[in-house]
Every structure is written in C-alpha cells, then in structure tokens.
Enzyme design. Structure first.
Site, PDB file in Angstrom:
ATOM      1  CE  LYS A  93      38.731  56.309 -20.998  1.00 41.38           C
ATOM      2  NZ  LYS A  93      39.092  56.917 -19.714  1.00 41.38           N
ATOM      3  CG  ASP A 112      37.883  56.244 -15.989  1.00 40.86           C
ATOM      4  OD1 ASP A 112      38.699  55.332 -15.770  1.00 40.86           O
ATOM      5  OD2 ASP A 112      37.651  56.687 -17.127  1.00 40.86           O
TER       6      ASP A 112
END
Ligand code: ATR
Length: 289
Positions: A81, A118
C-alpha cells in the site's frame, strides 16, 4: 467454495473484457476476487478480476505490466500500500490523508490515480447499520498501523474527535503527528477511560483467527451505554471483542461490511457500475470463506 443460492448467472469474458485484479504478497487469502467476480456476474459486466501475486521487488514492474496489458487498474493489499502511494501519478484526498493507496486506476490519459477507500469503506459500513457517530463525538482506535490511519483520517474528516492507543506508543505518536488533532492514550490506561467515547474500533489483528492473540478481549466494564464497538477483523465474524460488547448490551459492527464497502469505488471506476452491498453480497462472500 460453496455456491450459495443467490449465485448469479455465468460470467461474460469476451475479447473486450475489462480487467482488474488485486496485487498482494501473499494474495491467496484475499476475498476480493470472489467479491468482484460476483458483482461482475450479477451486473452482467464483460470483465474479470484476478489475484495478482507480486513480490515487493516486482511490484512496480507488475503495475507497469498490467497497465501496458490494458488493465483498468487494481486493488493493492499488504505489503504494497505504501509502494502504491509512492508510485501513483495523482492521489485523491483520502490517499493523501491515509499515506497509502489500496486502489489504482489506470486512466485513459496514461496517468495512474491512487485512491484510499478503506476509511470511507469503514464509515459506510457504520452508516449502513445506522451507527455512524455524530460530528463532535469521540472515537477511540486500538492500533497505529495503516488501517488505523485510514480509519482515523476518515473519522476526523467527518468531524469526529479521534484518540488512539497502541502497544508501541512511538507508532501512535507518529500517527498523531501525521494527523494533527489525534490524541494518544497509553495502552495500559484506555480501558479505564472508555466511558468518554461513543465509538471503539479495533484496527489491530488482535482477535483474528490465526493472529497474534485470537482470544483478545479487553475490559469493557467502563463503557457508556451508547458505545458502538466496531472491529475491522472479519475472521471470525464475531470476534471475542464483539461478543463481549454484545454481552454488555452494546451495539456492534463487524469487519465484513468495511471489506465490502471499500471495494465499491474501485469496481465503479474499472467496470462502470456502482455495485450494491446488500444481504445477498454479504451471504455470497461469507460462503466463499
Ligand atoms: P495494518 O497496516 O494492517 O494496520 P500493521 O501496520 O502491521 O498492520 O499494524 C498492526 C497493528 O496491530 C499495530 O497497531 C500493532 O501494534 P504495534 O505497533 O505495537 O506492533 C498491533 N498488534 C499486532 N500484534 C499485537 C499484539 N500482540 N498486541 C498488541 N498489538 C498488536
């Protein structure tokens, strides 16, 4: 994998199929292929979504290869990420706040757009069950990793006051530095201060099956009656923390909703349909475990 009764018709994959996938190392545990291909069948989209195991050393080459091969983009999971954040040509607000990217979109102009879905996925999962706290209310997060930062940033952006606590206090302090306004509480004191909060979120792997402490169950005795307890762990669906919250009469939100909601934006960008997160979706993904 068990096929549930709501399995949609078979998938369409022609020579014009739109392609996306999930980059991770390892990636075999990911539920994203089951979820996205379920939606592709359900909405009759000509497309496919595949697991893309790429080592940290090969991550950049893998992204460039996917782009060169006509993919529309990819999800990015552990441990890529931060690398995805560095690689993107442009970042959205959430990615900048999270310091990480979980969704890459290969735009028609050749640029790579990095998104972080997220935090908003977490908020959407609370909203879906009517448990999103009011602005100005207070939330406490357990953990100081990437998941904590995404959730903290999204809560702050909604006007909610965020405190964090973490086993390794230096990581909590670093997160608070990246997100000014976040308060840090000592790991051995937060249970006594729980009464001040209307939302408790576990963003660590504590309570996860096969994780560092699957039986993790803090003391909720000081909780205010209106406290909502959320866990981002979704295996098991009801973690010991959530079970204990239920025994205290508190409202709870499991981690599966965040997993489903965070996927929506990528699906919309790559495949052109806004997919619904409903009981059928949840049942299908649960049956794919
Ligand atoms: P992610 O990016 O998914 O959030 P991470 O960066 O590895 O993952 O963070 C994992 C979190 O779980 C951290 O907050 C970690 O605490 P430390 O910073 O002290 O390592 C927390 N965690 C993992 N195992 C733990 C344990 N046994 N006890 C307490 N916290 C733990």
């Amino acid at each position: 994998m068990t096929q549930s009764s709501n399995t949609p018709p078979s998938q369409i994959i022609t020579g014009k199929a739109r392609l996306a996938g999930v980059l991770g190392w390892p990636v075999g545990h990911s539920r994203s292929p089951a979820l996205h291909n379920y939606w592709l069948r359900r909405y009759g989209v000509d497309g496919a979504y595949v697991p893309l195991p790429a080592t940290p050393e090969s991550f950049v080459a893998a992204v460039m290869g996917l782009k060169a091969a006509g993919f529309r983009g990819a999800n990015v999971t552990i441990p890529h990420k931060e690398a995805a954040y560095r690689l993107a040509d442009e970042l959205d607000h959430s990615a900048r706040r999270a310091g990480a990217v979980n969704t890459l979109v290969f735009r028609d102009d050749g640029k790579i757009l990095g998104l972080s879905t997220d935090g908003d996925g977490f908020l959407a999962s609370l909203e879906a069950c009517g448990m999103l706290p009011q602005p100005q209310s207070r939330a406490i997060l357990l953990g100081a990793g990437g998941a904590a930062r995404s959730v903290a940033a999204a809560l702050q952006d909604r006007g909610i006051q965020v405190a964090i606590t973490n086993r390794t206090q230096e990581r909590a302090t670093a997160l608070a530095k990246a997100l000014p306004g976040v308060e840090v509480l000592p790991w051995n004191e937060w249970e006594q201060k729980l009464g001040m909060f209307s939302l408790l979120v576990n963003t660590t792997s504590l309570g996860m099956e096969g994780g560092p402490d699957p039986l993790f169950c803090p003391d909720l005795g000081q909780a205010a009656p209106e406290l909502v307890v959320a866990d981002i762990v979704y295996v098991p669906q009801i973690t010991p923390l959530l079970a204990s919250a239920g025994q205290h009469g508190l409202r709870t939100v499991g981690g599966l909703g965040m997993l489903l909601h965070q996927a929506r934006l990528g699906f919309r960008e790559w495949f052109g349909v806004d997919p619904q997160v409903d009981d059928a979706t949840q049942e299908y993904v649960l049956n794919s475990f």
